[in-house]
Design an enzyme around this catalytic site. Sequence first.
Site, short mmCIF file in Angstrom:
data_model
loop_
_atom_site.label_atom_id
_atom_site.label_comp_id
_atom_site.label_asym_id
_atom_site.label_seq_id
_atom_site.Cartn_x
_atom_site.Cartn_y
_atom_site.Cartn_z
N LYS A 1 0.92 -1.16 -0.12
CA LYS A 1 0.17 -0.04 0.01
C LYS A 1 0.88 1.20 0.19
CE LYS A 1 -3.45 2.30 2.45
NZ LYS A 1 -4.69 2.51 3.44
N LYS B 1 -1.96 -1.59 -3.94
CA LYS B 1 -2.87 -0.24 -3.69
C LYS B 1 -2.21 0.89 -3.75
CE LYS B 1 -5.98 1.86 -0.55
NZ LYS B 1 -6.42 1.99 0.70
C1 PBG Z 1 -7.72 3.39 5.56
C2 PBG Z 1 -7.70 3.18 4.03
C3 PBG Z 1 -7.58 4.15 3.02
C4 PBG Z 1 -8.06 3.61 1.70
C5 PBG Z 1 -8.42 2.41 1.93
N1 PBG Z 1 -8.46 2.06 3.59
C6 PBG Z 1 -7.23 5.55 2.99
C7 PBG Z 1 -5.75 5.74 3.28
O1 PBG Z 1 -4.90 5.14 3.87
O2 PBG Z 1 -5.55 6.98 3.52
C8 PBG Z 1 -8.20 3.96 0.50
C9 PBG Z 1 -9.07 3.68 -0.40
C10 PBG Z 1 -9.44 4.55 -1.72
O3 PBG Z 1 -8.83 5.60 -1.98
O4 PBG Z 1 -10.37 3.95 -2.32
N2 PBG Z 1 -6.33 3.33 5.83
ZN ZN Z 2 -6.05 3.80 7.95
#
Ligand code: PBG
Ligand code: ZN
Length: 326
Positions: free
Chosen positions: A195, A248
Amino acid sequence: MKMLNRPRRLRRNKLIRDLVAEVKLDPGKMIQPYFISEKGTNRMEIGSMPGIYRDPEDKFVESFKADFDLGIDKIMLFGVVTSKDSRASRVDDKDNPVNSVSRQLKEQYGDEVFVAADICLCEYTDSGHCGLIKDNKIDNDATLDRLADMALASVKSGADCLGPSDMMDGRIGHIRAKLEEHGYKDSIIMAYTAKYASSYYGPFRDAAASAPKFGDRKSYQMDYRNQREAIRELEFDIAEGADIVMVKPALAYLDIISLFKENSPVPVAAYNVSGEYTMAKLMAREGMAVEKDLVLENLSAIFRAGADMALTYHLRDILKNGWLNG
Ligand code: PBG
Ligand code: ZN
């Protein structure tokens, strides 16, 4: 002109193109995310994500029926709560919006709906960070206990799958140990393994009201300049008991999806994130692209790169508009 190789032969008409296509999009390989707000709040369209809503906990199951009838049976839930504090008290509340909806869905649908719950603190901390804060820093190890508490409360409420999205070190192992300790042997962990710290999460933070109040997420989410590091995270998550590994965002990270396809012994998921969704919506709205064509191109690229499944906000539009029916 004499030519032996004429690649255009295989592009001559639609039947031939379909015959030789390497990717066929299948809605059964897609998961629709939802945002669940507190009971008594109003159903609200998210300003930065046209067509995506915050659904109150007490109304969701009713509004979900239409989506289920369209064919949506795999979902990911995110919570939007009003009471936030420094220790993310509500993450393991059995009556928080996500746990309440998981329970209702399982009562009504049982195994006809696959429920995944996001596991992260940022929607529940007053700082908006994915970890607990100590001396203005993220306290990695203290965060692990809260994540494991959250995971346990989720599976007790019926979630089939957990999606830890926090990027703390050691979280998969910590969560897995807690689940085993309490006898939850079948709970699937879909780890957000690679991520990246990304600007493509902007609309999500609006949807989930989870933007960090200070600083950014670069001390825990990955640096987009790095590829090798993703392999390291992959090895750890597999060793710690992840069942599915995720990349992601998706579209700017197709190389990482391919890398995982080559190197992962478990299925690979890709998260077609909020910013990617909104870019497609805005281009279509401005008449710069045909939405169907743009969405199918994006998703085909994700699967072509090697994803076994995709989380995408577009799934409802795909089914509602019959975009895959020829
Ligand atoms: C929370 C989380 C996020 C997303 C999924 N879980 C946001 C972030 O890390 O700021 C992003 C999903 C999306 O942008 O569709 N940790
Ligand atoms: Zn988070």
